[in-house]
Design a protein around this motif. Structure first.
Motif, short mmCIF file in Angstrom:
data_model
loop_
_atom_site.label_atom_id
_atom_site.label_comp_id
_atom_site.label_asym_id
_atom_site.label_seq_id
_atom_site.Cartn_x
_atom_site.Cartn_y
_atom_site.Cartn_z
N PRO A 134 -21.03 -68.04 14.38
CA PRO A 134 -19.72 -68.46 13.84
C PRO A 134 -19.08 -67.39 12.95
CG PRO A 134 -21.48 -69.77 12.86
CD PRO A 134 -22.10 -68.93 13.93
N ALA A 135 -19.90 -66.64 12.21
CA ALA A 135 -19.34 -65.59 11.36
C ALA A 135 -18.71 -64.50 12.23
CB ALA A 135 -20.41 -65.00 10.45
N LEU A 136 -19.39 -64.10 13.31
CA LEU A 136 -18.83 -63.08 14.20
C LEU A 136 -17.57 -63.60 14.89
CD1 LEU A 136 -19.20 -60.24 15.39
CD2 LEU A 136 -20.42 -61.32 17.29
N ALA A 137 -17.57 -64.85 15.29
CA ALA A 137 -16.38 -65.44 15.91
C ALA A 137 -15.19 -65.36 14.95
CB ALA A 137 -16.65 -66.88 16.33
N PRO A 144 -16.91 -69.04 20.29
CA PRO A 144 -18.35 -69.02 20.01
C PRO A 144 -19.20 -68.53 21.19
CG PRO A 144 -17.43 -71.25 19.75
CD PRO A 144 -16.32 -70.35 20.12
N ALA A 145 -18.80 -68.82 22.41
CA ALA A 145 -19.58 -68.37 23.58
C ALA A 145 -19.59 -66.85 23.66
CB ALA A 145 -19.03 -68.98 24.86
N GLU A 146 -18.42 -66.23 23.46
CA GLU A 146 -18.36 -64.77 23.49
C GLU A 146 -19.12 -64.17 22.31
OE1 GLU A 146 -15.21 -61.03 23.44
OE2 GLU A 146 -14.42 -63.07 23.69
N LEU A 148 -21.72 -65.46 20.84
CA LEU A 148 -23.14 -65.60 21.15
C LEU A 148 -23.60 -64.50 22.10
CD1 LEU A 148 -25.83 -67.14 21.01
CD2 LEU A 148 -24.98 -68.59 22.87
N CYS A 149 -22.81 -64.20 23.13
CA CYS A 149 -23.16 -63.13 24.07
C CYS A 149 -23.25 -61.78 23.35
CB CYS A 149 -22.14 -63.05 25.20
SG CYS A 149 -22.24 -64.41 26.35
N ARG A 150 -22.33 -61.49 22.46
CA ARG A 150 -22.34 -60.22 21.73
C ARG A 150 -23.56 -60.13 20.81
NH1 ARG A 150 -17.75 -57.07 21.90
NH2 ARG A 150 -15.96 -58.03 22.91
N VAL A 151 -23.90 -61.22 20.14
CA VAL A 151 -25.05 -61.22 19.25
C VAL A 151 -26.33 -61.01 20.06
CG1 VAL A 151 -26.46 -62.64 17.69
CG2 VAL A 151 -23.98 -62.61 17.44
N ARG A 152 -26.48 -61.73 21.16
CA ARG A 152 -27.67 -61.57 22.00
C ARG A 152 -27.81 -60.15 22.52
NH1 ARG A 152 -27.40 -67.13 25.42
NH2 ARG A 152 -28.74 -68.35 24.04
N ALA A 153 -26.70 -59.57 22.95
CA ALA A 153 -26.74 -58.21 23.49
C ALA A 153 -27.14 -57.20 22.41
CB ALA A 153 -25.38 -57.84 24.08
N PHE A 154 -26.69 -57.42 21.21
CA PHE A 154 -26.97 -56.48 20.13
C PHE A 154 -28.38 -56.62 19.58
CE2 PHE A 154 -26.91 -54.62 15.93
CZ PHE A 154 -26.15 -53.47 16.11
N VAL A 155 -28.79 -57.84 19.31
CA VAL A 155 -30.08 -58.09 18.68
C VAL A 155 -31.22 -57.74 19.63
CG1 VAL A 155 -31.60 -59.85 17.69
CG2 VAL A 155 -29.20 -59.76 17.03
#
Length: 160
Positions: A134-137, A144-146, A148-155
């Motif tokens: 939610p903070a990134l959104a 939120p879906a986008e 989540l994808c960005r967080v998963r790709a980065f982490v």
């Protein structure tokens, strides 16, 4: 006026406010303990906007702490420096520290494997998607879906 402030600085201010808003029930007001997740948030936001950065980490056995921040062109950008008594939400000058490690892309190499403390830390990014997403959104003004994808790709490895 906004064109006078660099985008990386605007993003840092936005990330500092977002992590405080979404983490208010989890972190003290001075943001102690939030450096890891806040640095990951800021690095993902920078990457999304094409800003080259590195997540830096230091640790002090003498004072028994670890700390993380982001660097842009060698300039430290610390959005949780308030835990050290600074008043700025975004601190742009170093706090007399030398990074133990830097990594421009895979934060998991720094924060998941550099020390047992980071891997087990309750605020490690792979454990706190409920705050990161939610903070990134908010910061990037995306869904939120986008986010989540960005967080998963980065982490990377360990991401839920």
């Amino acid at each position: 006026m906004s064109e006078l402030i660099p985008e990386w600085h605007r993003l840092a201010a936005s990330a500092a406010l977002a992590i405080r808003r979404h983490g208010r029930d989890h972190f003290p007001e001075n943001m102690r303990g939030a450096c890891c997740i806040a640095s990951v948030l800021l690095a993902i936001a920078y990457e999304a906007r094409g800003i080259q950065c590195a997540v830096a980490q230091t640790k002090s056995r003498k004072h028994n702490y670890e700390h993380a921040w982001v660097e842009v062109d060698g300039q430290p950008v610390d959005i949780t420096a308030t835990q050290f008594g600074f008043h700025e939400f975004v601190r742009l000058t170093p706090i007399s520290r030398k990074p133990a490690r830097r990594d421009s892309r895979r934060v998991s190499q720094i924060l998941h494997t550099s020390s047992l403390g980071w891997r087990l830390h309750p605020w490690a990014p792979h454990r706190r998607f409920d705050l990161l997403v939610p903070a990134l959104a908010d910061v990037l003004q995306i869904g939120p879906a986008e986010a989540l994808c960005r967080v998963r790709a980065f982490v990377g490895p360990g991401a839920p």
